[in-house]
Design an enzyme around this catalytic site. Structure first.
Site, mmCIF file in Angstrom:
data_model
loop_
_atom_site.group_PDB
_atom_site.id
_atom_site.type_symbol
_atom_site.label_atom_id
_atom_site.label_comp_id
_atom_site.label_asym_id
_atom_site.label_seq_id
_atom_site.Cartn_x
_atom_site.Cartn_y
_atom_site.Cartn_z
ATOM 1 N N CYS A 218 -23.464 -32.041 0.091
ATOM 2 C CA CYS A 218 -23.929 -33.415 -0.159
ATOM 3 C C CYS A 218 -24.192 -33.651 -1.647
ATOM 4 C CB CYS A 218 -25.189 -33.703 0.641
ATOM 5 S SG CYS A 218 -24.840 -33.855 2.393
ATOM 6 N N MET B 286 -55.552 -22.018 40.314
ATOM 7 C CA MET B 286 -56.549 -21.544 41.274
ATOM 8 C C MET B 286 -56.408 -20.022 41.414
ATOM 9 S SD MET B 286 -57.731 -24.399 41.617
ATOM 10 C CE MET B 286 -59.134 -23.979 42.649
ATOM 11 N N THR C 274 -51.989 -14.347 31.171
ATOM 12 C CA THR C 274 -51.705 -12.987 30.687
ATOM 13 C C THR C 274 -50.854 -13.040 29.421
ATOM 14 O OG1 THR C 274 -51.665 -12.327 33.004
ATOM 15 C CG2 THR C 274 -50.848 -10.719 31.412
ATOM 16 N N LEU C 275 -49.753 -13.727 29.519
ATOM 17 C CA LEU C 275 -48.837 -13.802 28.381
ATOM 18 C C LEU C 275 -49.417 -14.676 27.260
ATOM 19 C CD1 LEU C 275 -46.173 -12.820 27.405
ATOM 20 C CD2 LEU C 275 -45.059 -14.716 28.568
ATOM 21 N N CYS D 263 -27.779 -30.467 0.535
ATOM 22 C CA CYS D 263 -27.139 -29.143 0.584
ATOM 23 C C CYS D 263 -26.166 -28.963 -0.573
ATOM 24 C CB CYS D 263 -26.448 -28.925 1.921
ATOM 25 S SG CYS D 263 -25.073 -30.026 2.190
ATOM 26 N N ARG E 46 -40.429 -29.636 25.287
ATOM 27 C CA ARG E 46 -39.280 -28.788 25.643
ATOM 28 C C ARG E 46 -38.038 -29.213 24.863
ATOM 29 N NH1 ARG E 46 -39.857 -28.583 32.220
ATOM 30 N NH2 ARG E 46 -41.731 -27.304 32.270
ATOM 31 N N GLU F 151 -27.221 -38.060 4.113
ATOM 32 C CA GLU F 151 -26.781 -38.678 2.859
ATOM 33 C C GLU F 151 -25.416 -39.341 3.025
ATOM 34 O OE1 GLU F 151 -27.864 -35.637 3.467
ATOM 35 O OE2 GLU F 151 -28.630 -34.613 1.694
ATOM 36 N N SER G 95 -51.111 -24.125 41.016
ATOM 37 C CA SER G 95 -51.409 -24.853 39.774
ATOM 38 C C SER G 95 -50.694 -26.192 39.678
ATOM 39 C CB SER G 95 -51.037 -23.986 38.562
ATOM 40 O OG SER G 95 -49.651 -23.807 38.498
HETATM 41 N N1 LIG Z 1 -51.642 -24.633 33.769
HETATM 42 C C1 LIG Z 1 -50.623 -24.211 33.023
HETATM 43 O O1 LIG Z 1 -50.331 -24.779 31.962
HETATM 44 C C2 LIG Z 1 -49.816 -23.035 33.506
HETATM 45 C C3 LIG Z 1 -48.618 -22.725 32.844
HETATM 46 C C4 LIG Z 1 -47.880 -21.630 33.284
HETATM 47 C C5 LIG Z 1 -48.358 -20.864 34.354
HETATM 48 N N2 LIG Z 1 -49.498 -21.209 34.988
HETATM 49 C C6 LIG Z 1 -49.992 -20.400 36.129
HETATM 50 O O2 LIG Z 1 -50.304 -19.092 35.676
HETATM 51 C C7 LIG Z 1 -50.101 -18.167 36.732
HETATM 52 C C8 LIG Z 1 -49.360 -16.936 36.239
HETATM 53 O O3 LIG Z 1 -50.090 -16.374 35.190
HETATM 54 P P1 LIG Z 1 -50.153 -14.791 34.923
HETATM 55 O O4 LIG Z 1 -51.194 -14.600 33.888
HETATM 56 O O5 LIG Z 1 -50.290 -14.092 36.215
HETATM 57 O O6 LIG Z 1 -48.705 -14.460 34.375
HETATM 58 P P2 LIG Z 1 -47.867 -14.843 33.066
HETATM 59 O O7 LIG Z 1 -48.730 -14.804 31.876
HETATM 60 O O8 LIG Z 1 -47.095 -16.093 33.292
HETATM 61 O O9 LIG Z 1 -46.809 -13.660 33.062
HETATM 62 C C9 LIG Z 1 -47.165 -12.336 32.958
HETATM 63 C C10 LIG Z 1 -45.925 -11.596 32.498
HETATM 64 O O10 LIG Z 1 -45.865 -11.577 31.092
HETATM 65 C C11 LIG Z 1 -45.606 -10.254 30.649
HETATM 66 N N3 LIG Z 1 -46.390 -9.908 29.466
HETATM 67 C C12 LIG Z 1 -47.704 -10.001 29.307
HETATM 68 N N4 LIG Z 1 -48.065 -9.559 28.084
HETATM 69 C C13 LIG Z 1 -46.929 -9.158 27.479
HETATM 70 C C14 LIG Z 1 -46.659 -8.587 26.207
HETATM 71 N N5 LIG Z 1 -47.620 -8.342 25.325
HETATM 72 N N6 LIG Z 1 -45.394 -8.303 25.898
HETATM 73 C C15 LIG Z 1 -44.412 -8.559 26.775
HETATM 74 N N7 LIG Z 1 -44.624 -9.093 27.991
HETATM 75 C C16 LIG Z 1 -45.868 -9.389 28.343
HETATM 76 C C17 LIG Z 1 -46.079 -9.358 31.742
HETATM 77 O O11 LIG Z 1 -45.349 -8.196 31.591
HETATM 78 P P3 LIG Z 1 -45.339 -6.917 32.540
HETATM 79 O O12 LIG Z 1 -44.083 -7.092 33.333
HETATM 80 O O13 LIG Z 1 -45.323 -5.777 31.628
HETATM 81 O O14 LIG Z 1 -46.579 -6.988 33.375
HETATM 82 C C18 LIG Z 1 -45.847 -10.188 32.983
HETATM 83 O O15 LIG Z 1 -44.536 -9.959 33.457
HETATM 84 C C19 LIG Z 1 -49.348 -18.883 37.797
HETATM 85 O O16 LIG Z 1 -50.228 -19.114 38.874
HETATM 86 C C20 LIG Z 1 -48.936 -20.181 37.178
HETATM 87 O O17 LIG Z 1 -48.925 -21.205 38.106
HETATM 88 C C21 LIG Z 1 -50.239 -22.265 34.583
#
Ligand SMILES: NC(=O)c1ccc[n+]([C@@H]2O[C@H](COP(=O)([O-])OP(=O)(O)OC[C@H]3O[C@@H](n4cnc5c(N)ncnc54)[C@H](OP(=O)(O)O)[C@@H]3O)[C@@H](O)[C@H]2O)c1
Length: 370
Positions: free
Chosen positions: A104, A183, A298-299, A95, A204, A69, A188
């Protein structure tokens, strides 16, 4: 309806006029100019109109600098135009409190503008309708809700964080046609092409924090920083602020003294508590209102299963990686009726890849966010 506005205040608002959407669209375009630089502040744009002529416009470029503003009002004054009675189009409620800059609304009242058109009210507890009430009490006409959906999308993180204490969480994934992200060896780099990877730089740049997992750090040693050129703003050339980087590592495989790139960045942080506490901490202590998850399956699965993802950004490459490659989602779902549903909001072609944006369907993925 905005919860913090009483029926009495709603009753005093003026209906929108035929050109309001047009001028508010221009104000939103102004607001977008600050998209990469304003955080943790919201992006706000302003257009001032008198006798159906635009006499001023401006946007908030960066925290600590004047609000939209003020830039728009100064623009009017620089041209020697009388602002009295003008209509002010602003994308977020003006605000009413003194922060790093004065309120403002006081300025708009002093300038004796005739009407203020607002896209969306500000849930920041320091404002929360007080700006609107002050304008109404000063006899200024106020219209609310013009192009509100687009205004909300522009400040999704700020608005969610102010209203709930949780950030807006985007999950980014680069996948193959068969939904694989790496893989079996963990390799990756790269599934998607250059245009998709450049687009990730913008994701980002609008994020206050990037969350990843320890396995991704160990496998890829990614930089996870913003590698975009500085931007030109009316206040001069400005660097895009770097996001905080959070690595989840409950099993203590990492230490911030380790030689990984993310820890050479002073904002690298290791988190070993649960995900909801992390998100709350990012808002309360770090003012991170938009958060990007860039992790492995995993995450990613943990975030999805806990209903913590607001938006899924998928970059899909035209390739097949096969059954031994790692899938994007590790969740166990037995019945079709339990599938996790999303709503597709955008599709874009980026070179040979496709960018797909989805938002969650609130009825299913919302178990832990209350
Ligand atoms: N294509 C894509 O967009 C992309 C992006 C990123 C990564 N990647 C690939 O993915 C692969 C890695 O994947 P990943 O599945 O092995 O690992 P990740 O998901 O990157 O990391 C696993 C980590 O997250 C933690 N975690 C999992 N669940 C959790 C929760 N509920 N609370 C807190 N922490 C938690 C785990 O904790 P703990 O220490 O307790 O086990 C572990 O340390 C790599 O090869 C990478 O190149 C691909």
């Amino acid at each position: 309806m905005t919860q913090f506005l009483s029926d009495e205040v709603y009753g005093q608002l003026s209906p929108s006029l035929p050109n309001d959407e047009f001028y508010m669209t221009l104000a939103l375009d102004e607001a977008s100019k600050g998209r990469l630089t304003t955080r943790p502040n919201p992006c706000v744009g302003c257009v001032i109109v008198k006798d159906d002529v635009i006499i001023g416009k401006g946007f908030h470029p960066k925290a600590g600098y004047p609000h939209a503003e003020v830039f728009a009002t100064n623009h009017v004054k620089e041209q020697g135009i009388d602002i009295t009675g003008a209509s002010v189009y602003v994308t977020l409620e003006p605000c009413s409190h003194t922060g790093r800059t004065p309120p403002c609304v006081d300025m708009l009242i002093k300038e004796r503008v005739g009407r203020v058109v607002i896209a969306c009210a500000d849930p920041n507890p320091q404002v929360a309708g007080q700006g609107i009430i002050k304008l109404l009490n000063a006899g200024i006409m106020v219209t609310l809700g013009v192009r509100e959906k687009r205004a909300r999308a522009l400040n999704a993180g700020f608005l969610k964080a102010m209203a709930t204490g949780l950030p807006y969480v985007r999950l980014k994934m680069g996948i193959s046609l068969d939904g694989r992200i790496a893989m079996s060896s963990g390799e990756s780099k790269w599934i998607t092409g250059q245009m998709a990877r450049t687009d990730v730089q913008y994701l980002r740049a609008i994020s206050g924090a990037i969350i990843t997992g320890s396995s991704t750090i160990i496998a890829d040693n990614p930089k996870l920083n913003v590698r975009l050129a500085d931007v030109d703003l009316p206040i001069g050339k400005t660097a895009i602020p770097q996001p905080n980087i959070v690595v989840l590592d409950r099993s203590h495989r990492l230490d911030t003294d380790d030689d990984y790139v993310v820890f050479q960045n002073s904002d690298g942080l290791i988190w070993r508590d649960d995900l909801v506490s992390l998100l709350k901490t990012l808002v309360a202590e770090y003012q991170c209102y938009d958060v990007l998850v860039e992790a492995g399956a995993t995450l990613t699965t943990a975030f999805l299963e806990q209903g913590l993802i607001d938006e899924l950004v998928v970059y899909q490459a035209p390739c097949l990686l096969g059954a031994t490659a790692r899938p994007m989602f590790l969740g166990q779902i037995d019945r079709l009726s339990d599938k996790l549903d999303f709503t597709l909001t955008n599709v874009e072609r980026l070179g040979d890849d496709i960018k797909l944006v989805f938002v969650k369907r609130h009825d299913k993925l919302s178990t832990t966010q209350s």
